[in-house]
Design an enzyme around this catalytic site. Structure first.
Site, short mmCIF file in Angstrom:
data_model
loop_
_atom_site.label_atom_id
_atom_site.label_comp_id
_atom_site.label_asym_id
_atom_site.label_seq_id
_atom_site.Cartn_x
_atom_site.Cartn_y
_atom_site.Cartn_z
N ARG A 1 -22.01 19.46 1.63
CA ARG A 1 -22.92 20.20 0.76
C ARG A 1 -22.18 21.30 0.01
O ARG A 1 -22.43 21.55 -1.17
CB ARG A 1 -24.06 20.80 1.58
CG ARG A 1 -25.07 21.58 0.75
CD ARG A 1 -26.31 21.94 1.56
NE ARG A 1 -27.30 22.62 0.74
CZ ARG A 1 -27.75 23.85 0.99
NH1 ARG A 1 -27.31 24.53 2.04
NH2 ARG A 1 -28.67 24.40 0.21
N HIS B 1 -22.09 22.01 -4.00
CA HIS B 1 -22.46 23.31 -4.58
C HIS B 1 -21.31 23.97 -5.32
O HIS B 1 -21.53 24.75 -6.24
CB HIS B 1 -23.02 24.24 -3.48
CG HIS B 1 -24.41 23.88 -3.07
ND1 HIS B 1 -25.29 24.78 -2.51
CD2 HIS B 1 -25.10 22.71 -3.16
CE1 HIS B 1 -26.45 24.17 -2.26
NE2 HIS B 1 -26.35 22.93 -2.64
N ASP B 2 -20.09 23.67 -4.91
CA ASP B 2 -18.93 24.17 -5.68
C ASP B 2 -18.88 23.46 -7.03
O ASP B 2 -18.82 24.10 -8.08
CB ASP B 2 -17.63 23.94 -4.91
CG ASP B 2 -16.44 24.61 -5.59
OD1 ASP B 2 -16.66 25.64 -6.28
OD2 ASP B 2 -15.30 24.13 -5.45
N VAL C 1 -21.50 24.25 -9.89
CA VAL C 1 -21.52 25.61 -10.46
C VAL C 1 -20.10 25.96 -10.92
O VAL C 1 -19.22 26.14 -10.08
CB VAL C 1 -22.04 26.63 -9.43
CG1 VAL C 1 -22.16 28.02 -10.07
CG2 VAL C 1 -23.39 26.20 -8.87
N GLY D 1 -17.91 23.98 -12.11
CA GLY D 1 -16.95 22.95 -11.75
C GLY D 1 -16.34 23.15 -10.36
O GLY D 1 -16.58 24.16 -9.70
N ASP E 1 -14.00 24.46 -8.58
CA ASP E 1 -12.96 25.48 -8.75
C ASP E 1 -12.91 26.46 -7.58
O ASP E 1 -12.33 27.53 -7.69
CB ASP E 1 -13.18 26.26 -10.06
CG ASP E 1 -14.44 27.13 -10.00
OD1 ASP E 1 -15.30 26.85 -9.13
OD2 ASP E 1 -14.55 28.06 -10.80
N SER F 1 -15.19 28.29 -6.54
CA SER F 1 -15.95 29.53 -6.80
C SER F 1 -16.98 29.80 -5.70
O SER F 1 -17.37 30.94 -5.47
CB SER F 1 -16.63 29.49 -8.17
OG SER F 1 -17.42 28.32 -8.30
N ASN G 1 -27.72 29.50 -1.23
CA ASN G 1 -26.57 29.28 -0.34
C ASN G 1 -26.58 30.13 0.93
O ASN G 1 -25.98 29.75 1.94
CB ASN G 1 -25.27 29.56 -1.10
CG ASN G 1 -24.98 28.49 -2.14
OD1 ASN G 1 -25.35 27.33 -1.97
ND2 ASN G 1 -24.33 28.88 -3.22
N PRO H 1 -30.07 21.75 -8.39
CA PRO H 1 -31.46 21.30 -8.40
C PRO H 1 -32.21 21.78 -7.15
O PRO H 1 -31.67 21.68 -6.05
CB PRO H 1 -31.34 19.77 -8.41
CG PRO H 1 -30.00 19.50 -7.79
CD PRO H 1 -29.12 20.65 -8.15
N HIS I 1 -28.12 13.27 2.50
CA HIS I 1 -29.21 13.84 3.31
C HIS I 1 -29.51 13.00 4.54
O HIS I 1 -30.52 13.23 5.21
CB HIS I 1 -30.46 14.04 2.44
CG HIS I 1 -30.33 15.17 1.47
ND1 HIS I 1 -31.30 15.51 0.55
CD2 HIS I 1 -29.32 16.07 1.27
CE1 HIS I 1 -30.90 16.55 -0.17
NE2 HIS I 1 -29.70 16.90 0.24
N ASP J 1 -25.16 7.49 6.75
CA ASP J 1 -25.46 6.07 6.59
C ASP J 1 -26.71 5.89 5.75
O ASP J 1 -27.29 6.85 5.25
CB ASP J 1 -25.61 5.41 7.97
CG ASP J 1 -26.74 6.03 8.79
OD1 ASP J 1 -27.60 6.73 8.22
OD2 ASP J 1 -26.76 5.81 10.01
C1 HEM Z 1 -30.40 15.52 -5.49
C2 HEM Z 1 -30.57 16.82 -5.47
C3 HEM Z 1 -30.41 17.64 -4.21
C4 HEM Z 1 -31.28 18.57 -3.76
C5 HEM Z 1 -32.57 19.00 -4.43
C6 HEM Z 1 -30.75 19.07 -2.51
C7 HEM Z 1 -31.36 20.05 -1.74
C8 HEM Z 1 -30.97 20.39 -0.47
C9 HEM Z 1 -31.64 21.34 0.37
C10 HEM Z 1 -32.85 22.19 -0.04
C11 HEM Z 1 -31.02 21.34 1.57
C12 HEM Z 1 -31.40 22.15 2.81
C13 HEM Z 1 -30.84 23.54 2.76
C14 HEM Z 1 -31.43 24.35 3.89
O1 HEM Z 1 -32.58 24.77 3.75
O2 HEM Z 1 -30.75 24.55 4.91
C15 HEM Z 1 -29.94 20.40 1.49
C16 HEM Z 1 -29.08 20.10 2.52
C17 HEM Z 1 -27.99 19.27 2.40
N1 HEM Z 1 -27.57 18.65 1.25
FE1 HEM Z 1 -28.60 18.49 -0.48
N2 HEM Z 1 -29.59 18.43 -2.24
C18 HEM Z 1 -29.32 17.56 -3.26
C19 HEM Z 1 -28.21 16.76 -3.40
C20 HEM Z 1 -27.16 16.75 -2.51
C21 HEM Z 1 -25.87 16.15 -2.76
C22 HEM Z 1 -25.44 15.52 -4.08
C23 HEM Z 1 -25.14 16.31 -1.63
C24 HEM Z 1 -23.72 15.90 -1.35
C25 HEM Z 1 -23.17 14.80 -1.80
C26 HEM Z 1 -25.99 16.99 -0.67
C27 HEM Z 1 -25.65 17.26 0.63
C28 HEM Z 1 -26.44 17.95 1.53
C29 HEM Z 1 -26.14 18.06 2.94
C30 HEM Z 1 -25.01 17.36 3.67
C31 HEM Z 1 -27.12 18.90 3.49
C32 HEM Z 1 -27.20 19.38 4.94
C33 HEM Z 1 -26.41 20.69 5.03
C34 HEM Z 1 -26.21 21.24 6.42
O3 HEM Z 1 -26.65 20.63 7.40
O4 HEM Z 1 -25.60 22.31 6.53
N3 HEM Z 1 -27.19 17.27 -1.25
N4 HEM Z 1 -29.93 19.84 0.24
#
Ligand code: HEM
Ligand SMILES: *[C@@H]1O[C@H](CO)[C@@H](O)[C@H](O)[C@H]1NC(C)=O
Ligand SMILES: *[C@@H]1O[C@H](CO)[C@@H](O)[C@H](O)[C@H]1NC(C)=O
Ligand SMILES: *[C@@H]1O[C@H](CO)[C@@H](O)[C@H](O)[C@H]1NC(C)=O
Ligand SMILES: *[C@@H]1O[C@H](CO)[C@@H](O)[C@H](O)[C@H]1NC(C)=O
Ligand SMILES: *[C@@H]1O[C@H](CO)[C@@H](O)[C@H](O)[C@H]1NC(C)=O
Ligand SMILES: *[C@@H]1O[C@H](CO)[C@@H](O)[C@H](O)[C@H]1NC(C)=O
Length: 348
Positions: free
Chosen positions: A61, A65-66, A69, A71, A73, A75, A93, A162, A192, A254
């Protein structure tokens, strides 16, 4: 990049137009300059993930997030200062992003053997790859040669990342701004299938979906009841309490995420909408039928995401400490040190 192209690129940097030349990222970028770099990152990530599997989710994640925002980099790694609230302290974050100490450890191990050579942005890219492999995704080569940015602004997270309330159309637009396709958006959302979320990220769906004072009808009722038990209405602890994103296999990267969507177990609106929307639904169904294809697509999409607006060549810098930009003062103190040593030489 072929050796010839790399030579040409370096030649262009040094001789022609130092600030203007941008080089492509390259697999094995540190082979000549810091051979053990990727192994040192893997070592730090494997230790951390072994102790706490959730760190893998945190690092994947963090990479997303890097890259979204300013690119990829590094940041997101920069600490806030007295005059500046950095990306990592945006409520998007903080407190949810995790794994910063793993990046610090990997970077420190690298600095000990090849100082000022490997960027923090690359360390994070390698760490996200290793996290993918360690949780059951594919291992894949990461093109490197990113350089570190010097700017990190908390408010830029709101316009670039997003929120979990987005529908498919909004998600498509958000990813399109980063040159990522609808398919890549669906593919990357498969991340996710690991990790956790704070109640605050989805609690409105449980009690007041679209201001209806109802539970979101696209959420499985039994799952909604479970989530309500974890995240009470109006609870002040909802920004502290976490639930797994995939209740069945929270540490396995998976296609369980996509299967969950068909059972209405998508935790966020942005998850469940991928099944509801007729343009994204076929990708969801393909991934369920063919997990191997999804894993390949995921690796490819991670590589592509890793190329968003990168700094290369002589742009940016190689940060020494991933939390702090190299300051003009430290350049000054280098000159100072040189001055002192030469005056010592002169006086002896
Ligand atoms: C499609 C749009 C996306 C949205 C709206 C989104 C939103 C979120 C949100 C709200 C959380 C939970 C944060 C929290 O409350 O603790 C989360 C967790 C996470 N997201 Fe996304 N995300 C998106 C795309 C992605 C992408 C592209 C990736 C990586 C390739 C990603 C990887 C993760 C991971 C691995 C977690 C779990 C983090 C942890 O357990 O520490 N997400 N995401
Ligand atoms: C998606 O969200 C946008 C912005 O709020 C809205 O205009 C659009 O109608 C939504 N689409 C659907 C299908 O709800
Ligand atoms: C589904 O998402 C696509 C891609 O963003 C969008 O063009 C389309 O309008 C959406 N359909 C509905 C019914 O919301
Ligand atoms: C997307 O691609 C266009 C055209 O190649 C480029 O100008 C733009 O900088 C790219 N944007 C990002 C975020 O990579
Ligand atoms: C539901 O959301 C609406 C709009 O934000 C708000 O006016 C209403 O008070 C909320 N209901 C509850 C019970 O909090
Ligand atoms: C929820 O909390 C807010 C702020 O703490 C408060 O104003 C509101 O009355 C509460 N709503 C209910 C239904 O308890
Ligand atoms: C949670 O929210 C409350 C009030 O909304 C705030 O005082 C507290 O600092 C937050 N906790 C965290 C860990 O962000």
């Amino acid at each position: 990049m072929s050796p010839n192209f790399r030579t040409l690129c370096l030649f262009l940097i040094v001789v022609i137009a130092p600030a203007a030349v941008k080089c492509d990222l390259e697999i094995g970028f540190y082979d000549q300059t810091c051979q053990g770099a990727e192994l040192l990152v893997f070592d730090a990530v494997a230790r951390a993930v072994n102790a706490n599997p959730g760190i893998a989710a945190g690092l994947i994640r963090m990479f997303f997030h890097d890259c979204f925002v300013r690119g990829c980099d590094g940041s997101v790694l920069i600490d806030s200062t007295a005059g500046n609230s950095a990306e990592k302290d945006s409520p998007i974050n903080n407190p949810s992003l995790r794994g910063f100490e793993v990046i610090d450890k990997a970077k420190a191990a690298i600095e000990a053997v090849c100082p000022k050579t490997v960027s923090c942005a690359d360390v994070l890219a390698f760490a996200a790859r290793d996290s993918t492999a360690l949780t059951g995704g594919l291992n894949f080569p990461v093109p490197a040669g990113r350089r570190d940015g010097r700017i990190s602004i908390a408010s830029e997270t709101f316009t670039n990342l997003p929120p979990p309330t987005f529908n498919a159309t909004q998600l498509e637009q958000s990813f399109a701004r980063k040159n990522l396709t609808l398919e890549e958006m669906v593919t990357l959302s498969g991340a996710h299938s690991i990790g956790r979320s704070h109640c605050s990220s989805f609690v409105r769906r449980l009690y007041n979906f679209s201001s209806t004072n109802q539970v979101d009808p696209t959420l499985d009722p039994g799952y909604a009841t479970f989530l309500q038990s974890q995240c009470p209405f109006n609870a002040s602890t909802n920004n502290v309490t976490v639930v797994p994103m995939d209740v069945f296999t929270p540490n396995d990267l998976d296609v369980g995420y996509y299967v969950g969507l068909t059972q209405h177990f998508g935790l966020f609106t942005s998850d469940q909408t991928l099944l509801t929307n007729s343009s994204t639904r076929p990708f969801v169904e393909e991934n369920i039928v063919n997990p191997g294809v999804w894993a390949i697509r995921f690796a490819k999409a991670m590589i592509k995401m890793g190329k968003i607006e990168v700094l290369t060549g002589t742009t940016g810098e190689i940060r020494t400490n991933c939390r702090v930009i190299n300051s003009a003062k430290s350049i000054g103190s280098v000159i100072d040190t040189l001055g002192h040593s030469s005056s010592k030489v002169a006086s002896t």
